[in-house]
Design an enzyme around this catalytic site. Sequence first.
Site, PDB file in Angstrom:
ATOM      1  N   GLY A  11       0.814  -1.213   0.000  1.00 22.19           N
ATOM      2  CA  GLY A  11       0.000   0.000   0.000  1.00 22.19           C
ATOM      3  C   GLY A  11       0.854   1.272   0.000  1.00 22.19           C
ATOM      4  O   GLY A  11       2.083   1.210   0.073  1.00 22.19           O
ATOM      5  N   HIS A 144      -8.529  14.830   2.194  1.00 23.96           N
ATOM      6  CA  HIS A 144      -7.597  13.758   1.829  1.00 23.96           C
ATOM      7  C   HIS A 144      -7.631  13.512   0.327  1.00 23.96           C
ATOM      8  O   HIS A 144      -8.571  13.921  -0.357  1.00 23.96           O
ATOM      9  CB  HIS A 144      -7.947  12.457   2.557  1.00 23.96           C
ATOM     10  CG  HIS A 144      -7.464  12.415   3.978  1.00 23.96           C
ATOM     11  ND1 HIS A 144      -8.204  12.929   5.021  1.00 23.96           N
ATOM     12  CD2 HIS A 144      -6.310  11.952   4.526  1.00 23.96           C
ATOM     13  CE1 HIS A 144      -7.527  12.777   6.142  1.00 23.96           C
ATOM     14  NE2 HIS A 144      -6.378  12.188   5.883  1.00 23.96           N
ATOM     15  N   HIS A 145      -6.636  12.765  -0.130  1.00 20.65           N
ATOM     16  CA  HIS A 145      -6.498  12.374  -1.534  1.00 20.65           C
ATOM     17  C   HIS A 145      -7.726  11.591  -2.033  1.00 20.65           C
ATOM     18  O   HIS A 145      -8.486  11.026  -1.234  1.00 20.65           O
ATOM     19  CB  HIS A 145      -5.241  11.510  -1.690  1.00 20.65           C
ATOM     20  CG  HIS A 145      -5.204  10.335  -0.749  1.00 20.65           C
ATOM     21  ND1 HIS A 145      -5.701   9.107  -1.094  1.00 20.65           N
ATOM     22  CD2 HIS A 145      -4.765  10.214   0.532  1.00 20.65           C
ATOM     23  CE1 HIS A 145      -5.566   8.267  -0.082  1.00 20.65           C
ATOM     24  NE2 HIS A 145      -4.993   8.933   0.939  1.00 20.65           N
ATOM     25  N   LYS A 148      -8.713   7.768  -0.850  1.00 21.90           N
ATOM     26  CA  LYS A 148      -9.050   7.359   0.527  1.00 21.90           C
ATOM     27  C   LYS A 148     -10.444   6.734   0.570  1.00 21.90           C
ATOM     28  O   LYS A 148     -11.392   7.278   0.024  1.00 21.90           O
ATOM     29  CB  LYS A 148      -8.954   8.555   1.477  1.00 21.90           C
ATOM     30  CG  LYS A 148      -9.161   8.142   2.928  1.00 21.90           C
ATOM     31  CD  LYS A 148      -8.691   9.188   3.900  1.00 21.90           C
ATOM     32  CE  LYS A 148      -8.975   8.796   5.332  1.00 21.90           C
ATOM     33  NZ  LYS A 148      -8.264   7.568   5.763  1.00 21.90           N
TER      34      LYS A 148
HETATM   35  P1  NAD Z   1      -3.654   1.395   0.385  1.00 21.24           P
HETATM   36  O1  NAD Z   1      -5.006   1.099  -0.177  1.00 21.24           O
HETATM   37  O2  NAD Z   1      -2.619   2.037  -0.479  1.00 21.24           O
HETATM   38  O3  NAD Z   1      -3.007   0.027   0.958  1.00 21.24           O
HETATM   39  C1  NAD Z   1      -3.775  -0.980   1.581  1.00 21.24           C
HETATM   40  C2  NAD Z   1      -2.915  -2.216   1.793  1.00 21.24           C
HETATM   41  O4  NAD Z   1      -3.720  -3.235   2.406  1.00 21.24           O
HETATM   42  C3  NAD Z   1      -2.372  -2.827   0.489  1.00 21.24           C
HETATM   43  O5  NAD Z   1      -1.065  -3.292   0.721  1.00 21.24           O
HETATM   44  C4  NAD Z   1      -3.298  -4.005   0.259  1.00 21.24           C
HETATM   45  O6  NAD Z   1      -2.668  -5.055  -0.464  1.00 21.24           O
HETATM   46  C5  NAD Z   1      -3.553  -4.449   1.687  1.00 21.24           C
HETATM   47  N1  NAD Z   1      -4.776  -5.239   1.788  1.00 21.24           N
HETATM   48  C6  NAD Z   1      -6.018  -4.907   1.365  1.00 21.24           C
HETATM   49  N2  NAD Z   1      -6.876  -5.911   1.625  1.00 21.24           N
HETATM   50  C7  NAD Z   1      -6.153  -6.899   2.207  1.00 21.24           C
HETATM   51  C8  NAD Z   1      -6.470  -8.186   2.704  1.00 21.24           C
HETATM   52  N3  NAD Z   1      -7.712  -8.663   2.666  1.00 21.24           N
HETATM   53  N4  NAD Z   1      -5.482  -8.909   3.274  1.00 21.24           N
HETATM   54  C9  NAD Z   1      -4.231  -8.424   3.349  1.00 21.24           C
HETATM   55  N5  NAD Z   1      -3.864  -7.226   2.877  1.00 21.24           N
HETATM   56  C10 NAD Z   1      -4.818  -6.462   2.319  1.00 21.24           C
HETATM   57  O7  NAD Z   1      -3.912   2.276   1.685  1.00 21.24           O
HETATM   58  P2  NAD Z   1      -2.931   3.294   2.446  1.00 21.24           P
HETATM   59  O8  NAD Z   1      -3.132   4.666   1.927  1.00 21.24           O
HETATM   60  O9  NAD Z   1      -1.546   2.715   2.505  1.00 21.24           O
HETATM   61  O10 NAD Z   1      -3.594   3.250   3.899  1.00 21.24           O
HETATM   62  C11 NAD Z   1      -3.740   2.025   4.604  1.00 21.24           C
HETATM   63  C12 NAD Z   1      -4.564   2.271   5.855  1.00 21.24           C
HETATM   64  O11 NAD Z   1      -3.826   3.109   6.732  1.00 21.24           O
HETATM   65  C13 NAD Z   1      -5.899   2.988   5.614  1.00 21.24           C
HETATM   66  O12 NAD Z   1      -6.839   2.505   6.534  1.00 21.24           O
HETATM   67  C14 NAD Z   1      -5.567   4.440   5.897  1.00 21.24           C
HETATM   68  O13 NAD Z   1      -6.706   5.187   6.268  1.00 21.24           O
HETATM   69  C15 NAD Z   1      -4.627   4.244   7.056  1.00 21.24           C
HETATM   70  N6  NAD Z   1      -3.712   5.350   7.322  1.00 21.24           N
HETATM   71  C16 NAD Z   1      -3.389   5.523   8.630  1.00 21.24           C
HETATM   72  C17 NAD Z   1      -2.494   6.490   8.988  1.00 21.24           C
HETATM   73  C18 NAD Z   1      -2.103   6.631  10.439  1.00 21.24           C
HETATM   74  O14 NAD Z   1      -1.252   7.476  10.759  1.00 21.24           O
HETATM   75  N7  NAD Z   1      -2.670   5.811  11.335  1.00 21.24           N
HETATM   76  C19 NAD Z   1      -1.914   7.316   8.009  1.00 21.24           C
HETATM   77  C20 NAD Z   1      -2.248   7.099   6.663  1.00 21.24           C
HETATM   78  C21 NAD Z   1      -3.146   6.092   6.323  1.00 21.24           C
END
Ligand code: NAD
Length: 255
Positions: A11, A144-145, A148
């Site tokens: 991700g 956000h982008h 999201k």
């Molecule tokens: P993204 O969609 O780019 O990545 C998601 C990842 O999850 C990918 O690697 C995908 O392969 C994996 N995935 C999806 N379904 C899956 C499954 N069933 N089994 C295993 N892996 C699976 O998203 P992102 O922008 O990298 O964000 C990921 C999460 O983190 C989101 O929930 C986002 O809101 C959150 N986030 C949190 C923070 C923080 O500081 N806590 C900051 C940014 C983003």
Amino acid sequence: MVKVGVFGASGRVGKLLLEDLKQTPDMSVSTVYVRNSLDFSIDPSILVTSDMKAFLKGCDLVIDFSLPEACETLLEAAMKTPKPLVIGTTGLNTHQLNLLKDASEVMPVLYATNMSLGVALLNKLVYQASAALEGFDIEIVEMHHRHKKDAPSGTALTLSESAARGRGLDIEKVRVSGRDGNIGARTKDEISVMALRGGDIVGRHTVGFYNDGEFIELNHTATSRNTFSKGAIRAGAWLVGKEAGLYSIADCLEM
Ligand code: NAD
């Protein structure tokens, strides 16, 4: 050397996590969980697997930035193979949040809807401002982008909880997530959380306190996703060796 398992490695945040961990002393990536396969090359010494048990067994700490359903399977598996968990995934539903609490009874779990230092401070400031500025209307806007998936952002929801706590209110009773039509005037206690989506905005949160004659706005802008990956690494380093329990980023930063 702390062996890190990365969940959600392909991700937007996960990829940065892999890069940032390369530069982190005393930590190295040992396992990566994938559903199918990775679409980029990775050090051959790292175990890339879709076997959750092997993934968990091969690491001392898990850092997760995935999606709610994926996070749910991770939490269920970790109940059988406990590991310190840093959970960054947002948009968890009530069932998934309950699973997270159950997991924290058997392993240390740090859950943060935003891993940045600035937002940790913002939550504190919002709590203080909310308590001090009695009678001011509280409105939260997040941007956000376009990719999201969850809305409003987990960060905005956490900020709304901080604001409600400052007033001794139950956020579930006062949160408003949209306004449309002839809905009448704003009520005194409501705390609104509005979500805007577009372009490549990493994350922007504004918490406004509005009164007759004056208003104050507290704003945080993330300009790079490395803020989150680096924050999660710092949280993971802190979490290893802690007792079972549910921790926040504020605990880790001793705020
Ligand atoms: P993204 O969609 O780019 O990545 C998601 C990842 O999850 C990918 O690697 C995908 O392969 C994996 N995935 C999806 N379904 C899956 C499954 N069933 N089994 C295993 N892996 C699976 O998203 P992102 O922008 O990298 O964000 C990921 C999460 O983190 C989101 O929930 C986002 O809101 C959150 N986030 C949190 C923070 C923080 O500081 N806590 C900051 C940014 C983003």
